[in-house]
Structures are given as structure tokens and as C-alpha cells.
Design an enzyme around this catalytic site. Structure first.
Site, mmCIF file in Angstrom:
data_model
loop_
_atom_site.group_PDB
_atom_site.id
_atom_site.type_symbol
_atom_site.label_atom_id
_atom_site.label_comp_id
_atom_site.label_asym_id
_atom_site.label_seq_id
_atom_site.Cartn_x
_atom_site.Cartn_y
_atom_site.Cartn_z
ATOM 1 N N CYS A 93 89.833 -0.955 86.952
ATOM 2 C CA CYS A 93 91.261 -0.978 86.641
ATOM 3 C C CYS A 93 92.080 -0.022 87.520
ATOM 4 O O CYS A 93 92.280 -0.313 88.690
ATOM 5 C CB CYS A 93 91.464 -0.726 85.161
ATOM 6 N N ARG A 126 102.345 -6.673 80.244
ATOM 7 C CA ARG A 126 100.992 -6.242 80.574
ATOM 8 C C ARG A 126 100.041 -7.410 80.309
ATOM 9 O O ARG A 126 100.280 -8.230 79.432
ATOM 10 C CB ARG A 126 100.580 -5.046 79.704
ATOM 11 N N HIS A 189 87.508 -3.513 81.646
ATOM 12 C CA HIS A 189 87.360 -2.144 81.187
ATOM 13 C C HIS A 189 86.048 -1.886 80.502
ATOM 14 O O HIS A 189 85.388 -2.798 80.032
ATOM 15 C CB HIS A 189 88.487 -1.809 80.210
HETATM 16 N N1 GLN Z 1 97.969 1.923 85.117
HETATM 17 C C1 GLN Z 1 97.383 0.709 85.626
HETATM 18 C C2 GLN Z 1 98.061 -0.541 85.111
HETATM 19 O O1 GLN Z 1 98.646 -0.539 84.072
HETATM 20 C C3 GLN Z 1 95.928 0.681 85.313
HETATM 21 C C4 GLN Z 1 95.684 0.672 83.832
HETATM 22 C C5 GLN Z 1 94.293 0.856 83.461
HETATM 23 O O2 GLN Z 1 93.488 1.487 84.165
HETATM 24 N N2 GLN Z 1 93.997 0.344 82.295
HETATM 25 O O3 GLN Z 1 98.015 -1.569 85.762
#
Ligand code: GLN
Length: 242
Positions: A93, A126, A189
Site C-alpha cells: 500500500c 477511497r 494489506h
Molecule cells: N495513504 C495511502 C492511500 O490512502 C496509502 C494508504 C495505506 O497504506 N493504507 O492511498
């Protein structure tokens, strides 16, 4: 025989238990009689990449990525050489995004390591949820969870997999992650590896083959891991065959 894992900046990049990936790597190596060591590095620590066989960079918030990016740029040539010489690197990520040219936020640009020819732009909404990939890299499915604002364009890189369920790199290309040399970079993740034993073994193989070219990784019992994997795949894909 010993494999050393370097965990970069776990105090800043450790969302959703990404650390579980390291536990899975260690367990599956130890089950084969390979000794393991884990070295954790804080942001100010010196890192000697010649001591490391697997490097792990986890995910983090935009704010944490900004802090980490400054440090990564200072050690850019060391980490780039490590990758180009075939060192195993797992980046999740936020860590994945930092391997590219940049991560463009609404009001700020986070500069990346440019190890991968990819770039990321923040978008709305998101991209959150369970995700299933079909991956030629491992010859099977990968089950995980994603939560990212960034949309990543991977240009001509090879993806980690094709999205069967979920969003992936940018929510529209139908692909997820990147594999390059012995780098596995993904939005999936942690703990990703505990329920994806084939992927875990592939990463182990990459590291072990580089250091001990004659070592053969024997099969170990993966009933529990496969049960977890198959349960998730079936839950989201139903009886659809892949
Ligand atoms: N901050 C990054 C995003 O939102 C990565 C997020 C994360 O590692 N979960 O895309």
C-alpha cells in the site's frame, strides 16, 4: 542457513497488522529448518542492505508517508541497488506507492524512489474492501483487503494479478500490484501472507534461491492457511471457477 528480514519503519508504516506478513514468512521458513532474524529500523537508523535478504515496507497514512519519503530518498541508491541486484522486497500500500515516481495528493506531492515506473494520484472515494486476484505470478488466487485513496498507474509493468473481485490499482484497469525482479508490490494489506501461502513461499523462494541457489524448498502442511484462503475466495466469488 539463515534469512534476515529488514522491516523498514514499523513505527510509522504498520497499518492493519502488516507485521503479520513477517510472522508468516518466518513461520514458513522455520518449518523448513531455515533460521530467521528480523531487524526493525526506525526512521533515523542506518540500514546496511547487504545484511538483508528480504525487505518489508508496510502501509501508512499520507502524513506518515510524507515523513518516510524524506528518509527513503536519502537511502535511494542503497535500496535501488538492493532491488536491481535481485534482493527480495515486499511493499504494501503506502510502501508500494513510495516505490514509484510520486504520490500526488490534493495539495502536496510525495516524491517516490522511482524504482518502479509507476505513479499514484489521490482520488475519491477511497477504494476499500475485500479483493480477490487471479495471479499468473503464483499460478493461483490471492485473497486480501484493500483501503487506499491513491490510484496507481503501472505503465508497462507486470501486475501481481488480475482483479476478480474488488478495485485494484486504480479501480478501473482490472489489475492489482506490480511484480518486478524480486519485488512484490501490492495494495493488499496485512496480514496478506498468512492466508496466501503460495505467495509467501514464492517470496521465500526468491530470497533463499539468491542466497543458497541449491536449496530446495520442500512442501509443508498448509491446511490451515489454505482453508482460510479458500473460505475467503468462496465467500466473494461463490462457485465461480477461476
Ligand atoms: N495513504 C495511502 C492511500 O490512502 C496509502 C494508504 C495505506 O497504506 N493504507 O492511498
Amino acid at each position: 542457513m539463515k534469512i534476515t528480514i529488514g522491516h523498514l519503519f514499523p513505527d510509522l508504516l504498520n497499518l492493519y497488522g502488516d507485521r503479520g506478513n513477517i510472522a508468516a514468512l518466518c513461520r514458513r521458513m522455520e518449518a523448513r529448518g531455515i533460521k530467521t532474524a528480523v531487524k526493525q529500523y526506525d526512521i533515523g537508523d542506518d540500514i546496511d542492505f547487504s545484511e538483508l535478504d528480504i525487505v518489508f515496507i508496510g502501509g501508512g497514512s499520507d502524513r506518515e508517508q510524507l515523513l518516510v519519503c524524506k528518509r527513503l530518498l536519502e537511502i535511494k541508491s542503497d535500496i535501488t541497488n538492493y532491488v536491481e541486484e535481485g534482493g527480495a522486497l515486499v511493499a504494501v500500500c503506502g510502501g508500494y506507492q513510495l516505490l514509484g515516481h510520486y504520490y500526488q495528493l490534493k495539495n502536496e506531492k510525495i516524491e517516490g524512489l522511482k524504482i518502479l515506473d509507476i505513479y499514484t494520484t489521490q482520488g475519491d472515494p477511497r477504494l476499500i474492501g475485500n479483493i480477490i486476484l487471479e495471479s499468473e505470478y503464483i499460478g493461483g488466487t490471492i485473497a486480501g483487503f484493500e483501503n487506499h485513496g491513491g490510484r496507481t498507474v503501472i505503465n508497462s509493468h507486470t501486475p501481481l494479478g488480475k482483479v476478480l473481485y474488488g478495485h485494484g490499482n486504480d479501480g478501473k484497469s482490472g489489475y492489482e500490484g506490480v511484480v518486478y525482479k524480486n519485488v512484490v508490490a501490492t495494495y493488499l494489506h496485512g496480514p496478506l501472507l498468512p492466508k496466501n501461502p503460495i505467495l509467501t513461499d514464492k517470496i521465500i523462494k526468491n530470497a533463499v534461491c539468491k542466497k543458497y541457489p541449491d536449496f530446495l524448498l520442500e512442501d509443508i502442511d498448509s491446511t490451515l492457511e489454505n482453508t482460510a484462503h479458500d473460505y475467503i475466495v468462496k465467500r466473494f466469488l461463490g462457485n465461480q471457477t477461476v
